[in-house]
Structure formats: structure tokens, C-alpha cells
Design an enzyme around this catalytic site. Sequence first.
Site, PDB file in Angstrom:
ATOM      1  N   GLY A 150       0.826  -1.188   0.000  1.00  9.62           N
ATOM      2  CA  GLY A 150       0.000   0.000   0.000  1.00  9.62           C
ATOM      3  C   GLY A 150       0.867   1.247   0.000  1.00  9.62           C
ATOM      4  O   GLY A 150       2.023   1.222   0.437  1.00  9.62           O
ATOM      5  N   CYS A 151       0.311   2.350  -0.478  1.00 10.66           N
ATOM      6  CA  CYS A 151       1.109   3.567  -0.608  1.00 10.66           C
ATOM      7  C   CYS A 151       1.485   4.139   0.757  1.00 10.66           C
ATOM      8  O   CYS A 151       2.621   4.563   0.968  1.00 10.66           O
ATOM      9  CB  CYS A 151       0.388   4.598  -1.454  1.00 10.66           C
ATOM     10  SG  CYS A 151      -1.309   4.942  -0.971  1.00 10.66           S
ATOM     11  N   PHE A 152       0.547   4.145   1.711  1.00  8.20           N
ATOM     12  CA  PHE A 152       0.884   4.665   3.049  1.00  8.20           C
ATOM     13  C   PHE A 152       1.942   3.807   3.734  1.00  8.20           C
ATOM     14  O   PHE A 152       2.919   4.340   4.280  1.00  8.20           O
ATOM     15  CB  PHE A 152      -0.367   4.764   3.920  1.00  8.20           C
ATOM     16  CG  PHE A 152      -1.293   5.892   3.580  1.00  8.20           C
ATOM     17  CD1 PHE A 152      -0.850   7.207   3.574  1.00  8.20           C
ATOM     18  CD2 PHE A 152      -2.623   5.655   3.274  1.00  8.20           C
ATOM     19  CE1 PHE A 152      -1.718   8.261   3.280  1.00  8.20           C
ATOM     20  CE2 PHE A 152      -3.496   6.691   2.977  1.00  8.20           C
ATOM     21  CZ  PHE A 152      -3.041   8.000   2.974  1.00  8.20           C
ATOM     22  N   GLY A 155       5.559   4.641   2.286  1.00  6.92           N
ATOM     23  CA  GLY A 155       6.183   5.858   2.802  1.00  6.92           C
ATOM     24  C   GLY A 155       6.442   5.778   4.293  1.00  6.92           C
ATOM     25  O   GLY A 155       7.488   6.200   4.784  1.00  6.92           O
TER      26      GLY A 155
END
Lengths: 347, 347, 347, 347
Positions: A150-152, A155
Amino acid sequence: MPYRIAVAGATGYAGGEILRLLLGHPHYQSGEMEIGALTGASNAGQPVAELMPQLVELSDRVIEDTTVEVLAGHDVVFLGLPHGHSAAIGAALDEDTLVIDCAADFRLRDAEQWQHYYGSEHAGSWPYGIPEMPGHREALANSRRIAVPGCFPTGGTLAILPAVAGGLVEPDLAITSITGVSGAGKKANVSLLGAETMGSLKAYNTSGKHRHTPEFEQNLAEYTDKDVTISFTPVLAPLPRGILTTATAPLVDGVDQEAATATYRAFYDDEPFVHLLGAGQQPQTQNIVGSNMCHVQVEVDERSGRLLMTSAIDNLTKGTAGAAVQCMNIALGNEETAGLPRVGVTP
Amino acid sequence: MPYRIAVAGATGYAGGEILRLLLGHPHYQSGEMEIGALTGASNAGQPVAELMPQLVELSDRVIEDTTVEVLAGHDVVFLGLPHGHSAAIGAALDEDTLVIDCAADFRLRDAEQWQHYYGSEHAGSWPYGIPEMPGHREALANSRRIAVPGCFPTGGTLAILPAVAGGLVEPDLAITSITGVSGAGKKANVSLLGAETMGSLKAYNTSGKHRHTPEFEQNLAEYTDKDVTISFTPVLAPLPRGILTTATAPLVDGVDQEAATATYRAFYDDEPFVHLLGAGQQPQTQNIVGSNMCHVQVEVDERSGRLLMTSAIDNLTKGTAGAAVQCMNIALGNEETAGLPRVGVTP
Amino acid sequence: MPYRIAVAGATGYAGGEILRLLLGHPHYQSGEMEIGALTGASNAGQPVAELMPQLVELSDRVIEDTTVEVLAGHDVVFLGLPHGHSAAIGAALDEDTLVIDCAADFRLRDAEQWQHYYGSEHAGSWPYGIPEMPGHREALANSRRIAVPGCFPTGGTLAILPAVAGGLVEPDLAITSITGVSGAGKKANVSLLGAETMGSLKAYNTSGKHRHTPEFEQNLAEYTDKDVTISFTPVLAPLPRGILTTATAPLVDGVDQEAATATYRAFYDDEPFVHLLGAGQQPQTQNIVGSNMCHVQVEVDERSGRLLMTSAIDNLTKGTAGAAVQCMNIALGNEETAGLPRVGVTP
Amino acid sequence: MPYRIAVAGATGYAGGEILRLLLGHPHYQSGEMEIGALTGASNAGQPVAELMPQLVELSDRVIEDTTVEVLAGHDVVFLGLPHGHSAAIGAALDEDTLVIDCAADFRLRDAEQWQHYYGSEHAGSWPYGIPEMPGHREALANSRRIAVPGCFPTGGTLAILPAVAGGLVEPDLAITSITGVSGAGKKANVSLLGAETMGSLKAYNTSGKHRHTPEFEQNLAEYTDKDVTISFTPVLAPLPRGILTTATAPLVDGVDQEAATATYRAFYDDEPFVHLLGAGQQPQTQNIVGSNMCHVQVEVDERSGRLLMTSAIDNLTKGTAGAAVQCMNIALGNEETAGLPRVGVTP
């Protein structure tokens, strides 16, 4: 003979970004790579020229149906489908085909967590595509099935992992991640209209409701024996792309700035896509937009006794499609950085 | 031996964009090209890592003073200086050095127009860097001095030229060009603050006051015997990059949509960086952002008896730095498209 | 006894803006005005607190169905319905009820134009709500049925009308109007997503296709004997609210800046909601956002022999809901400016 | 006889917002209030019409010098000056004059903290303008000197205070506050350019460096005996106005959602400018923009054992100028809500 790539769910934002990166990949430009089937659901039968006018070189293509028949016969298949659709296709494709799934289906190893957050039966787990997590690059190199994170969690994990793995903090994390609007995908939804999102900020899926919460926990728990606790607050902000993560956790006694910086340097100095900024600089999303980079900073806040860990990524590039291509490069034995921009489209 | 490139005014937006493109250029990645001196004015002595954190590969560089001594000895020198500073440097550099000027100094051939709009003495003119203008590509290939066009005239000329050259319209043009804020450069100015520009639209330098007005006229007048008249209204809009040009002019009797489309196709079908959209599609800046593309559309408006010509470019790429690199490729005999993205960072 | 107001289509952007203005109206605050039924279609039965959290004072209200029964018994009914729904309701409501329609249904007087642009049968026309058009204020004062103009024709007519009526230009107009995204309404539509509209510009419904085109023509034709021609190019820009209109037309011989300014002053000096800016200033949408103001400028462009006419309005205030409340004030004999902000929410 | 108001620093964002609110104040419209001197520094001598075209009613005014002579003789003086300039003026003005300072000069009671964060000598402290803090409204009513709070502490304190005062959490707070760009003021600065801030997110003045940190601590410490610890991370986001604050802290054992909600209701149910949203709703800045409202939410996150407290304010209204006018109303015995919008300019 060139290797052939299919993209399922090609008309979504992840699919479009994968195609942008592939069209700029040196193997595509040299003819070693070919772009095969592009599939969609409601868009099947429509021309790429209308749906994605930016892909001029694919203007004469038409979107096909997402079926095993259409996807079969490719060397690499990227899946950019809604959550829950990847398992059947992954199972039906040849086991020698490299299948890279951008959905959540194979990210979580814990069936109960999956069930709780996604409400359907757990399909299993595949090697998890953050090559910068110690041990993962090797697993990815040897797999024909890869789950893109997932993108969160991408990061956030890159910001936090050195601190947790290096014992700089107690793993009791307060995370606020601010995202651009493309993270929500290309679906008609009043709350995602330009008029609702421009000039506005709001938190959503707060207090443990966001599906990326258990993924965060899974990633950090791999590298510590302590209990990991995550308070995760995602915020929607008025920009098309980019995630800024701010995370704090209680400092372990005796950790100072020098130790923190040294730990992060040791973790990332050899990584092509993670860059620890100089002292006093904070990550800014404009510096990584459109690139596969993650800019990171770590600061000791003596006043509060906490460590501040921040990162900036492009949710569609390092957060999804760039990670997918990076994993493809690793799995195919390409140079890991091939076709992946390292300079943001600044300003 | 690799060819060496210097960038003067490296810390401005044009300079930064040139460096982004060079770092992604296949000749840089293969070692055939080297990036040499990076110069600035008030920033001289400061590290690139602080000024342009996106350029991770140049992190250890320091900005030097913009002097002939520093710039000498390179094979290619890009000048991204304020208007009026290029002439002296251009004259002092070796005539075999390829000098590509991103300022206005050598764009206009008419000394009187220069004097009127810029208020200083005219330095002359160099081959003008829109390779898509018939006859210009050849001139650029044989020159060691190149003037990169203004961003508005680039987008506007590409939208309008086929209609004027092809006799579709009377060359009495009403042009409104809407630009992102990076076009104004990286200078401290209250009217360019985020708070002044976000959420707002305004026209500026209207009614013939904008310095790009005579450049528009010069470009179009090359291809028609009729008097060219330009009403040019630039508008500042809240986006970082991108120019959308809308232009209308009275249709010549008998011109219909088919003829208009055929004229544009003939003009642009072989051009790698200009793309005529399909019927019913209008250019959208998000589809070209970060790329060297110009998307174009032409429509007959029967109700008003006018032709509508529209285009979208990225002011920093095709509008400045991309054009500069495209011209370098032409002048050096590289493949014209080398290092220049053709897919926008969409969305 | 207080007068009671209903708002049909209360949950759309026009409806919400009408309610914002009414809640700040001195008659509401003094108790002379009451807010009665709030109706919707798909939202009927839902609480205002969820649909429009900004309307704290109406938090305990529930949206009702849009029916004649619900709307009957009010002194004023604002209609914010999709085009084509107002005629039946307008006919069924008591003729003493002040009905103010924000849709297009009663704007056009020419049945053929209506048919061409809207494809349904023409319902007729009502007094047209731009009080600043000579003669209109009186008609509005004496009517119980009022058609609120389209947002583009409001900004455009106010910019252009003095020049056409005053004979400054030939009425052959090239208009580009740039609008914020709320103008498209609150409907789920992929092309209006934040990700599609932020950081991007595009023209749409170009070349006479936009439904506001005949409304422009109707307004200007009232004040000239010459044939009016409109080339109208609407552009979608990344801001929530605001329309900037740029329009040019050929100057009539002998018209200079002084004459142009004098004509505009004479037209607008007594108007509370139209403000001619000082020489050299151009309208900026941030200066009128949230207010009922229209800022206007007029410039002679000698180089091109054209007149530049520009204006800025908030599409939801002066462009829709503010005009509706202004018309209500006129029709009820209130002070015309009551409850209508004259200062923009700048920056 | 009307009361007269002067605004020092009228051309900054705080000054402009104070004037927007005063021009809409019922006392101004009834003639009970007059707007007197408007002063500035570098802008002295320039017309308001050029500097703030949105203030049409003040178009004929000229900015005067900021001197005691110019400001004397008014009943109310608002100070919107750079930090450090208010003390001398405050001391020189008549003690019966109501002086309301929007700078930091008189916010902190601890001279050492002042010295540490501002580097100059401490001028003292004035009653602190968050009327919603228990006990403060009374102090403000009886004072002729008022310190308007910082924008971050306003939004943050309103979000957090009920939890700390009500013993819901341990006062060890992790706060991330995301702000629009007008918060940085109207000063020429490259890092605040539109091109640097649009489409980008970055944290700044992190890890205890932001000057609002001790103000947060001071506010919360008033209502608890425990040690207050603040980890404060401000983030700059691409919108003109608005602050979204997300804060978490460890839950005290036994606190559940019902108790948390009840505590917040008790705190805010009678407050005109603070609104606790319904269950499941999160504050969104577009719903409060241009208004004096603070929208608040509180959520128990059982997974992490923390309480999430969020708020949205407009940094220029409730965060500065609205608070200033609210305090003026209190100190003058006006109705507290007079002239202060309670509905945001949504969308």
C-alpha cells in the site's frame, strides 16, 4: 525474443502510471520489452486514445476484457484491479509468469487481520514488494508472485523502519500521513470531486479504520521483538500526487541526533531510491513527484523526548507503479533502477 | 571522450528542469555525456543539496559563479540567465561551443521590437528553437548558437501555425493563454506567493504589453504574406506547470472541419513531440506535464465563423528546458527524442 | 409575521450557497425571515448535519422530497434543480409566491434556441436576473417569477455589455472564460475528480457547444442593432470557485481608452455589486470569492485594434446564489444589498 | 457618537481580514462603528485601491505610517505588526483605548520561554484571546489590552483542551497541524512562492522549533496538574487558508467513546464558534473557510489506546482576525457573534 507485459486494470491510475514507466523503460525503447494486452472492466472495448490521451504511443490500442485468456501468454502481468479480484487470476496464470499485484490481496500474512479489514476470505500472501526492507530483495528476486505494498505503508515504513529496527524508539507510533487525491483512485465519488477536495483538508478512516493499519504493523513487527502499536491518521490534501508522512515515537534513553542519523545512513546509503536529506532539511513532495524516490529525514526532539521521522513519496510511483516496476526489474534480473526516474518533476 | 555540459543559472526553474532531463538522458546514463559546471548568481557557493534537493545525484556539487572562465571548456553551455545577460557570455565563449540560450536575448530579429519591449540594445538573433516550424530544424542542426523560444510563443505557435500557414484563417488572432505559476520564475515577489496565486485567476501584461507578443507575430509572419495581428491575453492560474492556449481567428471562406483536420495532420503527423488529438478531445495540461509533448486540437466553430485552435504544453519542458535539450540533440546529431519524455505525469 | 423561504435542491452547490447567504441575511438574524423546507432528490430523508456540516444552525433539519406539497405555503421558493424540472413546480405554486429559478429553464426567450441546446420543449421565459442590465431591475421588482442567469453569461455580460451598448466595439466577440470546478455541480463524474482537475487546465464544450452561448447572444442583442457573434471557449481550471472572463472585439474607429473608461464608469458607478478597477489593474478572482461582487476592467489594445474586457465573479455567488438573493431583495422591496457580502475572502 | 477603529499593519493578511470582517459588522453598517486610520510600513502613502482591491468601500483611503500619533484618538486599535513592534505602541496608547494585538508579543507569560523562542526581551503578557478557554472570557471582558493567540495554538487548543482538562488523556501529545499558505504572511520569500507550495507538502520548524510550541504548553498546562509534553509538527499544504489539526495522546484507563463525547459536548455545547461534529464525521477545512468557526471531533482509537482529537479552523479568521473581532465584541460589550460568519464558504 522480447518479453511481453500485460497490464490488467490499465485504465486506473496505477495502470496508467505503470504504462508511463514502461514506455520510458530502456528495454521498451530498445525493443527487448513489448507491451501486450491492456485490460479493463467497464472500459473494455474503448480506445486508449480516449481514455488515456497521454499515452500517445499506445493510441491505436483498445482496452480488452480482464480475463485469464487475454492475460495468458505474457511474461509479466501487472494487476491493477480492485481488492479481491487478484487471487483467481493469479491462480490461473502459469506459474512461470511473473505476476505483480498492486491490490491488497496478498499483502497481509495474518488471515484474521485480512478478514477484519477486508471482510472476505484470505487468499494468502506473496513476497512483499519493499526491496529496502532487509531480506525482502532476495525474496523478490526468486519469486514469480509479488504483492506491491500500500502507498501509506511504503512511505511510512521507509520513514520508521530504521528507527524501530535500530532500537532508537519504543515502537508506539503516532503517524499522520497526508496524501494527494489520486490515492483514492479513479472512481466517481462526490467526496472526491475537485470542488470537495481543492482548498480543503480532512482526515478520514481514522482511529484504526484504515486498511493500511495492519500492514504498517506487520512491516515493523518483522524487525523488533517489542509490541508494535500504530495510531494512524490519514489526511486528504489538495494535490494530485504525493504522500508526506510524519511519525513520532518515544525516544529510547540515550539516543541522540548523531546516533539517529548514523542509523539511518547505515540503512539507506546504498539504496538507490531512498535518500536521507541533509541536517535541517525536511522532505517536500514536489521533489519526488513522478519519481520512484523516497526522501527521508529523522530528528531528535529533545523537548518532547520523541523522535520525528518523516518521508515523502509519490503515491503512484514509489507508492504503487514504481514499486511494481522496481520489483519486476529485481525479479527479471534487470538493473533495479532501469526505467525509474530518480529526479522529481520539481516544481 | 564524453561531451561536457555546463548550465548557467542552474538554480532557476529552467536550470533545474534542464538538469532533470540531462540526468535522465541516455547519454548521461551511458557515460557519453558529463555534467560539468553549474553556476548561479546570488546562490554561488551554496551546495546543490540545499538548493535543489531533488537532484540527488548532484548532491555533492556546489554552485559556481557565472563567469566565462567557469563556463569555458564545455562542449555545450545552457544559459538560463535573466534577460540581457546572455550576449556577453555568448560572445566570449568559443564559437565551437554549442550555446543554447533560454532567455529572450536572441529571439527577435527586429531590433526596434526588441528595443520597445526590452528597453536595451538589440544583441542580434540566433536560430530559433522551434524545430517543428518548417525550415527551422535544418537551421538548428547547423548552428552552435540557439535561442530557445518563450513558453507562450511555443504553445501558441504550435497551435496556430498550421492554420496560418495553411490559409485556414485570416491571421487576426485573439489568443488567451493560461499559465501555471512556474512560468514567472523563482523570484521573491509578493504577487507570486502561494497565498496570492492559489485559488485565484488573473490576467496580466494584457493588451500588447507582454513581451512575447512580438515573438508570436514574428513566428506567424514567416508563413503568410498577410498582416498578422495578435491580441494576446496571458492569464495566471493556480497550477505549478502547464500552459493551455486558446486562440480563435476568422475562418477563410470554404474551410470546413475536414480541411482543418487534414491541414493539421499533414503538419504534425511526423513530429515526435506534437500530437493532434482525436475529434472531440481537447488538450489537458495534466496529460503533458513533465513531458516534452504539445497536444493540439483544431475545431471549426460554424456559429461564430471562427476557427478554434488549442494546445497544451509544460512551460518548463516543451516551453523551455525540453526545447533546449531537443535543440541540443538536433545540433549534436543525437536522436532528437533522446532523454525527452513523451508521456505526461498524469494525473 | 416573518416571511418563509424554501430551498428546493438544497444539497447542491447553489442550494448550499443560498443557505449560507440566507443565514447571514439581516432579516434572518432579526427574525423577519424564516427558513422553511429544504428539499432534495436522492438525499431526501438524510440529515443536513451529514450532508452540509457547514450549516451548523440547520443541523437538526432533514432533507425533504422535492414536491409541490412540501414547497407550497412559503413566501419565497428558490429552485436549484437540474434543468427541466422547474416548469412543473413553477406552474403549480401559487402565483403570489416568489419563485426564483437557478436552472436554465426560463432564461431563453427563443424557443428554437432552447430546443437546440436543451433538447426539450421550451417552457417560456421569466424576467432575467441581471439587475445591472438596463431595464431589468424594474422588471424584476414587479415579478413573482425570476430566472437566475447562467454563471458564464453573468460574468461575461457584465464585462462586455457597456462596450456593446455604448458602441465601443463591433459585437463580434472572442470570449474565453476560465472557471473553478464548482461550476460543474456536485455530481459524481470521473472527469471532475480532484485528481483529474487539480494541476490541470482544459477547454470543454467549445466552438458553440456550451449551453450558455445563446444566453450571451440574447443579453448583448438587447442593446445593439448589429448582429451579435460569440466565439465562446470555457476552460476548467484548478480552483474551487471563481470565473475570470477575457473577451476581445474589434474597436470601433476613434474609440480610445478615455472614452472606454468613461462609458464603463457611466454604466457602473451607481451599481453596488459591479466595480470598475483602477487603470492598470486586472480583476483577480480571489478578490471577489464568496462575495456578490463583479470586478471589471476595460482596456484599449492599440496594437491589435481590439478592446479587452475582463471580469471576475464567484460562480456560486454573483454567478448563481448571490444573484438569486439579490433578485429576492429587489422583488420583496428589501434593500438590494441586504445579506450580500461585498468583500471577497482574500486571499 | 460612533466608536472609531484603527488597524495598524492593515495591508498584511491579518489586517485585510480584520477589515473584511469590520466592513460586514452590523455596527459598521448601522453607523455605530467607524473605520479610522489604516497604517503600514513600506506601503505607507499607497492607496488601498491598489494594495487591497477587494476593499471597494475603502477605495479612496491611503495607507498612513504606523505611528502613535496616527493611531491615537481611536477607541479600538488592532495591531497586525511583525513580532516585537507592539510593546512600544501598546505602552504609548491611552489606557482606555482597546488595543488588540495580533502578534506574539504579549501571548507568553514565561519570560524565559519568550526569550528562547523570540530572542528579544519579554514585554509582558496580556489577557489571552481564546474566550472558549474556561475563565478567559471574563478576563477579556474587563481588559483594554488583549493578545490574540497564534493560529496553531487556537486550533490545537480547541481540539485538545477538553481532553486534557477532562482527564481523558495523559497530556503527552503528538500533534501534526497542516496549514494553508496564508499563515506565513504576505512577505516576499522564495520558499512561499506559488510554484514552491502548490502541488507540494512539507513539514517545517519541526521538533520543537516552532514558536507556537510554548503557547500550546501554556494553554494546556492551565487545566492540568500533570506535566504537559508537546511534540508539534507543522506542515505546509497547498491551500490558501485553513488549518487541520490532528492530535493523539494516550488514553487514561477506562475512558470510552461515550465519555469522550460527553466531555466535549459539555465543553462546547454553549459555544457559538465551536462545533462538535456528529459521530463518524471529521472536520474539513472547506466547511469553515472564511468563518469564525472551529469544527472539532474526538475519537477513541482502541487499537492503539490513544485518543484522536481533530479540529479545523480558518487561520486568518478564527485563527487571527476573527478571534480579534470576537475579543473586541467581548471587551466592548457587543453581542459576541456580531459580524462573525458562522458558515464556511463551502466548497
